[in-house]
Design a protein around this motif. Structure first.
Motif, PDB file in Angstrom:
ATOM      1  N   ALA A  54       0.839  -1.194   0.000  1.00 56.49           N
ATOM      2  CA  ALA A  54       0.000   0.000   0.000  1.00 56.49           C
ATOM      3  C   ALA A  54       0.874   1.244   0.000  1.00 56.49           C
ATOM      4  CB  ALA A  54      -0.920   0.008   1.218  1.00 56.49           C
ATOM      5  N   GLU A  55       0.435   2.234  -0.743  1.00 60.15           N
ATOM      6  CA  GLU A  55       1.133   3.513  -0.799  1.00 60.15           C
ATOM      7  C   GLU A  55       0.155   4.597  -0.359  1.00 60.15           C
ATOM      8  OE1 GLU A  55       2.220   6.088  -4.517  1.00 60.15           O
ATOM      9  OE2 GLU A  55       3.697   4.494  -4.267  1.00 60.15           O
ATOM     10  N   ILE A  56       0.511   5.347   0.670  1.00 60.46           N
ATOM     11  CA  ILE A  56      -0.350   6.409   1.202  1.00 60.46           C
ATOM     12  C   ILE A  56       0.312   7.744   0.895  1.00 60.46           C
ATOM     13  CG2 ILE A  56      -1.408   7.354   3.275  1.00 60.46           C
ATOM     14  CD1 ILE A  56      -1.286   4.527   4.466  1.00 60.46           C
ATOM     15  N   THR A  57      -0.389   8.611   0.154  1.00 61.13           N
ATOM     16  CA  THR A  57       0.164   9.911  -0.232  1.00 61.13           C
ATOM     17  C   THR A  57      -0.840  11.020   0.031  1.00 61.13           C
ATOM     18  OG1 THR A  57      -0.623   9.661  -2.498  1.00 61.13           O
ATOM     19  CG2 THR A  57       1.635   8.973  -2.055  1.00 61.13           C
ATOM     20  N   CYS A  58      -0.309  12.207   0.223  1.00 62.13           N
ATOM     21  CA  CYS A  58      -1.144  13.396   0.402  1.00 62.13           C
ATOM     22  C   CYS A  58      -1.539  13.905  -0.988  1.00 62.13           C
ATOM     23  CB  CYS A  58      -0.364  14.469   1.153  1.00 62.13           C
ATOM     24  SG  CYS A  58      -1.259  16.039   1.282  1.00 62.13           S
ATOM     25  N   GLN A  70      -2.072   1.402   9.265  1.00 64.76           N
ATOM     26  CA  GLN A  70      -3.107   1.741   8.293  1.00 64.76           C
ATOM     27  C   GLN A  70      -2.844   1.068   6.947  1.00 64.76           C
ATOM     28  OE1 GLN A  70      -5.588   3.290   9.561  1.00 64.76           O
ATOM     29  NE2 GLN A  70      -6.815   3.411   7.723  1.00 64.76           N
ATOM     30  N   ALA A  71      -1.607   1.069   6.497  1.00 64.35           N
ATOM     31  CA  ALA A  71      -1.270   0.424   5.225  1.00 64.35           C
ATOM     32  C   ALA A  71      -1.542  -1.075   5.303  1.00 64.35           C
ATOM     33  CB  ALA A  71       0.186   0.688   4.870  1.00 64.35           C
ATOM     34  N   ALA A  72      -1.214  -1.687   6.416  1.00 64.66           N
ATOM     35  CA  ALA A  72      -1.455  -3.122   6.586  1.00 64.66           C
ATOM     36  C   ALA A  72      -2.943  -3.446   6.558  1.00 64.66           C
ATOM     37  CB  ALA A  72      -0.836  -3.608   7.882  1.00 64.66           C
TER      38      ALA A  72
END
Length: 106
Positions: A54-58, A70-72
């Protein structure tokens, strides 16, 4: 003989998480994208490869974020699409038709 094969990463889920805000620009909400790779032969997906990531970006400043756990959660909740197994399903169908032809003579 020319055989096209390889491994391709694909985004299998996109979501917006409005519960978290960016620590850099204080923008509300972050974009989440879950990726998974698959092996292909002649551009036909055969089976999934590796693990989901998972990639979390603004969305405002484009900075990558990491929220603990959160990514997990997104990786676990996202299912691998059925088309990742299409090569195996086609091969199984051809084998089934072959055995039906041999056994029943159809």
């Amino acid at each position: 003989m020319f055989i096209l094969y390889g491994r391709v990463p694909v985004c299998i889920n996109r979501d917006v998480d409005n519960e978290h805000s960016c620590s850099n620009c204080n923008s509300n909400g972050v974009n989440v994208a879950v990726y998974r790779s698959y092996y292909h032969v002649f551009f036909l997906p055969v089976f999934p490869a590796g693990v989901k990531s998972a990639e979390i970006t603004c969305p405002n400043c484009r900075e990558s974020k990491w929220f603990k756990g959160q990514a997990a959660l997104y990786e676990k909740a996202t299912r691998t699409p059925l088309y990742f197994y299409s090569g195996v399903l086609i091969l199984a169908g051809i084998m089934l038709l072959f055995f039906i032809h041999i056994i029943f003579g159809i």
